[in-house]
Structure formats: structure tokens, C-alpha cells
Design a protein around this motif. Structure first.
Motif, PDB file in Angstrom:
ATOM      1  N   VAL A  63       0.846  -1.187   0.000  1.00  0.00           N
ATOM      2  CA  VAL A  63       0.000   0.000   0.000  1.00  0.00           C
ATOM      3  C   VAL A  63       0.885   1.242   0.000  1.00  0.00           C
ATOM      4  N   GLN A  64       0.415   2.279  -0.643  1.00  0.00           N
ATOM      5  CA  GLN A  64       1.162   3.526  -0.698  1.00  0.00           C
ATOM      6  C   GLN A  64       0.479   4.559   0.180  1.00  0.00           C
ATOM      7  N   ILE A  65       1.251   5.157   1.072  1.00  0.00           N
ATOM      8  CA  ILE A  65       0.756   6.213   1.939  1.00  0.00           C
ATOM      9  C   ILE A  65       1.669   7.414   1.726  1.00  0.00           C
ATOM     10  N   GLY A  66       1.132   8.442   1.126  1.00  0.00           N
ATOM     11  CA  GLY A  66       1.973   9.569   0.745  1.00  0.00           C
ATOM     12  C   GLY A  66       2.928   9.140  -0.347  1.00  0.00           C
ATOM     13  N   GLU A  67       4.214   9.364  -0.121  1.00  0.00           N
ATOM     14  CA  GLU A  67       5.214   8.982  -1.103  1.00  0.00           C
ATOM     15  C   GLU A  67       5.937   7.690  -0.733  1.00  0.00           C
ATOM     16  N   ARG A  68       5.533   7.066   0.374  1.00  0.00           N
ATOM     17  CA  ARG A  68       6.227   5.876   0.834  1.00  0.00           C
ATOM     18  C   ARG A  68       5.359   4.633   0.643  1.00  0.00           C
ATOM     19  N   PHE A  69       6.016   3.509   0.452  1.00  0.00           N
ATOM     20  CA  PHE A  69       5.321   2.234   0.301  1.00  0.00           C
ATOM     21  C   PHE A  69       5.440   1.419   1.590  1.00  0.00           C
ATOM     22  N   TYR A  70       4.339   0.746   1.924  1.00  0.00           N
ATOM     23  CA  TYR A  70       4.274  -0.076   3.125  1.00  0.00           C
ATOM     24  C   TYR A  70       3.828  -1.489   2.745  1.00  0.00           C
ATOM     25  N   ILE A  71       4.263  -2.442   3.543  1.00  0.00           N
ATOM     26  CA  ILE A  71       3.742  -3.796   3.441  1.00  0.00           C
ATOM     27  C   ILE A  71       2.640  -3.941   4.489  1.00  0.00           C
ATOM     28  N   LYS A  72       1.450  -4.269   4.033  1.00  0.00           N
ATOM     29  CA  LYS A  72       0.333  -4.524   4.952  1.00  0.00           C
ATOM     30  C   LYS A  72       0.165  -6.029   5.071  1.00  0.00           C
ATOM     31  N   ALA A  73       0.484  -6.572   6.244  1.00  0.00           N
ATOM     32  CA  ALA A  73       0.344  -7.999   6.499  1.00  0.00           C
ATOM     33  C   ALA A  73      -0.952  -8.244   7.269  1.00  0.00           C
ATOM     34  N   THR A  74      -1.668  -9.283   6.895  1.00  0.00           N
ATOM     35  CA  THR A  74      -2.926  -9.634   7.558  1.00  0.00           C
ATOM     36  C   THR A  74      -2.872 -11.085   8.009  1.00  0.00           C
ATOM     37  N   ALA A  75      -3.146 -11.303   9.289  1.00  0.00           N
ATOM     38  CA  ALA A  75      -3.218 -12.652   9.854  1.00  0.00           C
ATOM     39  C   ALA A  75      -4.689 -13.000  10.041  1.00  0.00           C
ATOM     40  N   VAL A  76      -5.123 -14.104   9.433  1.00  0.00           N
ATOM     41  CA  VAL A  76      -6.538 -14.499   9.464  1.00  0.00           C
ATOM     42  C   VAL A  76      -6.673 -15.827  10.212  1.00  0.00           C
ATOM     43  N   PHE A  77      -7.398 -15.790  11.318  1.00  0.00           N
ATOM     44  CA  PHE A  77      -7.692 -16.973  12.138  1.00  0.00           C
ATOM     45  C   PHE A  77      -9.061 -17.490  11.712  1.00  0.00           C
ATOM     46  N   THR A  78      -9.130 -18.747  11.241  1.00  0.00           N
ATOM     47  CA  THR A  78     -10.379 -19.305  10.725  1.00  0.00           C
ATOM     48  C   THR A  78     -10.811 -20.521  11.525  1.00  0.00           C
ATOM     49  N   ASP A  79     -12.061 -20.518  11.984  1.00  0.00           N
ATOM     50  CA  ASP A  79     -12.653 -21.666  12.657  1.00  0.00           C
ATOM     51  C   ASP A  79     -13.054 -22.681  11.580  1.00  0.00           C
ATOM     52  N   ILE A  80     -12.425 -23.849  11.579  1.00  0.00           N
ATOM     53  CA  ILE A  80     -12.684 -24.852  10.549  1.00  0.00           C
ATOM     54  C   ILE A  80     -14.129 -25.335  10.587  1.00  0.00           C
ATOM     55  N   GLU A  81     -14.707 -25.414  11.775  1.00  0.00           N
ATOM     56  CA  GLU A  81     -16.072 -25.935  11.912  1.00  0.00           C
ATOM     57  C   GLU A  81     -17.119 -24.970  11.376  1.00  0.00           C
ATOM     58  N   SER A  82     -16.984 -23.691  11.699  1.00  0.00           N
ATOM     59  CA  SER A  82     -18.029 -22.725  11.329  1.00  0.00           C
ATOM     60  C   SER A  82     -17.661 -21.885  10.109  1.00  0.00           C
ATOM     61  N   GLY A  83     -16.370 -21.820   9.773  1.00  0.00           N
ATOM     62  CA  GLY A  83     -15.944 -20.963   8.680  1.00  0.00           C
ATOM     63  C   GLY A  83     -15.795 -19.504   9.074  1.00  0.00           C
ATOM     64  N   GLU A  84     -16.071 -19.159  10.340  1.00  0.00           N
ATOM     65  CA  GLU A  84     -15.930 -17.784  10.814  1.00  0.00           C
ATOM     66  C   GLU A  84     -14.450 -17.396  10.864  1.00  0.00           C
ATOM     67  N   THR A  85     -14.191 -16.117  10.712  1.00  0.00           N
ATOM     68  CA  THR A  85     -12.809 -15.649  10.733  1.00  0.00           C
ATOM     69  C   THR A  85     -12.642 -14.439  11.647  1.00  0.00           C
ATOM     70  N   ILE A  86     -11.433 -14.307  12.178  1.00  0.00           N
ATOM     71  CA  ILE A  86     -11.019 -13.118  12.916  1.00  0.00           C
ATOM     72  C   ILE A  86      -9.664 -12.728  12.343  1.00  0.00           C
ATOM     73  N   GLU A  87      -9.483 -11.454  12.018  1.00  0.00           N
ATOM     74  CA  GLU A  87      -8.223 -11.068  11.411  1.00  0.00           C
ATOM     75  C   GLU A  87      -7.641  -9.820  12.047  1.00  0.00           C
ATOM     76  N   ASN A  88      -6.342  -9.674  11.867  1.00  0.00           N
ATOM     77  CA  ASN A  88      -5.639  -8.499  12.368  1.00  0.00           C
ATOM     78  C   ASN A  88      -4.549  -8.130  11.370  1.00  0.00           C
ATOM     79  N   SER A  89      -4.378  -6.836  11.129  1.00  0.00           N
ATOM     80  CA  SER A  89      -3.394  -6.370  10.154  1.00  0.00           C
ATOM     81  C   SER A  89      -2.361  -5.457  10.814  1.00  0.00           C
ATOM     82  N   ALA A  90      -1.197  -5.372  10.182  1.00  0.00           N
ATOM     83  CA  ALA A  90      -0.139  -4.479  10.650  1.00  0.00           C
ATOM     84  C   ALA A  90       0.627  -3.964   9.444  1.00  0.00           C
ATOM     85  N   LEU A  91       1.153  -2.757   9.575  1.00  0.00           N
ATOM     86  CA  LEU A  91       1.909  -2.124   8.497  1.00  0.00           C
ATOM     87  C   LEU A  91       3.384  -2.012   8.872  1.00  0.00           C
ATOM     88  N   ALA A  92       4.250  -2.186   7.894  1.00  0.00           N
ATOM     89  CA  ALA A  92       5.681  -1.943   8.059  1.00  0.00           C
ATOM     90  C   ALA A  92       6.178  -1.215   6.823  1.00  0.00           C
TER      91      ALA A  92
END
Length: 211
Positions: A63-92
Motif C-alpha cells: 500500500v502507498q501512503i503519501g510517497e512511501r510504500f508499506y507492506i500490509k500484512a494480515t493474519a486471518v484466524f479461521t474456525d474450521i467448523e463454522s468458517g468464521e474468521t477473525i483477522e488483524n493487520s499491521a503495516l511496516a
């Protein structure tokens, strides 16, 4: 045959958070401190994910913010039984240059950094520096982690399903109230409930629809 009751995704994630142990086994000689990396967290999480019936997926976006580029990483936790997900992202942010690295290595290092902090947020990992880096201060000992409101709701639902009195559970685990149960006791309780069928009232207690 009684339907098997499943644990919700919030409780599954909480169980992984409570049991996850990822020590800071890496050492930075230049900064003189210990740390953990993304791989350390993943290795610690894999057996816990399998035990609760969930999987973990990591993705990267640029992703680009202003003139700098960032890596946006997303971790997705998925319940195999229900298919529900919870996720969290971070930028570097990618460094403009880093000694001894070409551009692909810089991106890879930035991705690993972003993924680590996405996992930290998802699994509630405290990433402050260790005691040996802050002058040797000792952290106060912590007792066993207690159950959450979500876990208490799960316990009450299981007690209602099986028609087991709350007092029996309190006596079994030697606690005064459900909120005093530990995470380990909750896991033990849920293991027992998996083998306990739904309560079926005696036939004489079932009203005759003809009456």
C-alpha cells in the motif's frame, strides 16, 4: 443421537492466546537484546491451532501512503467448523535502502516484520523488550489466567444443555464462582462436556399434547 456442541471462534482464539508460548530465543548482538521473529510465533501456534480446530493464513499487500510504500500484512484466524474468521493487520514501511540487501530482500524483511506484528495483535503477544535489556528488572509472577465472559457463557450453555447444576461444577473445581475458573479448568470442563449427551427429561415429565 445428541448433537455435539461446538466452541465458538472467540473462545477458540482465546484458548490459543492463553496457551501460546513463544519465548524470545533470538538475540541481537548489535542492540544487545532478545527478540522473537515471525517463524517463532508460527511454530508455537501450529499445534495449538490443530488442537482447537482452526487454521491461520497470512497475506501481504503493498500500500502507498503519501510517497512511501508499506507492506500490509494480515493474519486471518479461521474456525474450521463454522468458517468464521477473525483477522488483524499491521503495516511496516520499506526502508529506502539497507546495507547488504537488495530490493527483494528488503521487501522480504519488511514482510516478515509486518507479519510478526499482525500475529502479535491477533494472539495478544506483548513484544516489549526483555528484562535483560531494561536493566534486569524482574517482572512480578502472574497466576493462572481466569476464564472470560465468553467462556462463562459457554459453560452456562453447556450446563443448561446437560441439566447439570452449577454447584456441581463449583464443587468439582473447588471454586466459589464460575469466574474463578482457570483456562485449564475450562478446557478440562469442555473435554468432559464433549462426552456428555443432551439431557432428556423422563417420559412422565413430558406433557401429553392431547391433554
Amino acid at each position: 443421537m445428541a448433537e455435539k456442541k461446538t466452541v465458538g471462534i472467540q473462545t477458540k482464539l482465546l484458548m490459543v492466546q492463553a496457551d501460546l508460548k513463544a519465548p524470545k530465543n533470538q538475540f541481537n548482538k548489535f542492540g544487545n537484546y532478545h527478540y522473537r521473529n515471525c517463524e517463532d510465533i508460527l511454530e508455537a501456534a501450529k499445534p495449538l491451532l490443530q488442537s482447537v480446530g482452526a487454521n491461520l493464513r497470512l497475506t501481504d499487500d503493498v500500500v502507498q501512503i503519501g510517497e512511501r510504500f508499506y507492506i500490509k500484512a494480515t493474519a486471518v484466524f479461521t474456525d474450521i467448523e463454522s468458517g468464521e474468521t477473525i483477522e488483524n493487520s499491521a503495516l511496516a514501511r520499506e526502508s529506502a535502502q539497507k546495507k547488504g540487501m537488495d530490493e527483494s530482500q528488503i521487501t522480504g524483511a519488511t514482510s516478515s516484520y509486518a507479519r510478526k506484528y499482525a500475529l502479535n495483535g491477533l494472539f495478544c503477544i506483548d513484544d516489549v523488550k526483555d528484562a535483560d535489556h531494561d536493566g534486569g528488572a524482574q517482572k512480578p509472577p502472574q497466576g493462572p489466567q481466569k476464564v472470560s465472559k465468553d467462556m462463562i457463557n459457554t459453560i452456562n450453555a453447556e450446563l443448561k444443555r446437560t441439566n447439570i447444576a452449577t454447584g456441581i461444577i463449583l464443587e468439582t473445581y473447588k471454586v466459589k464462582k464460575l469466574a474463578d475458573l482457570t483456562i485449564e479448568q475450562f478446557k478440562n470442563f469442555m473435554g468432559r462436556m464433549e462426552k456428555t449427551p443432551d439431557y432428556m427429561p423422563p417420559k412422565e415429565d413430558i406433557p401429553d399434547p392431547k391433554e
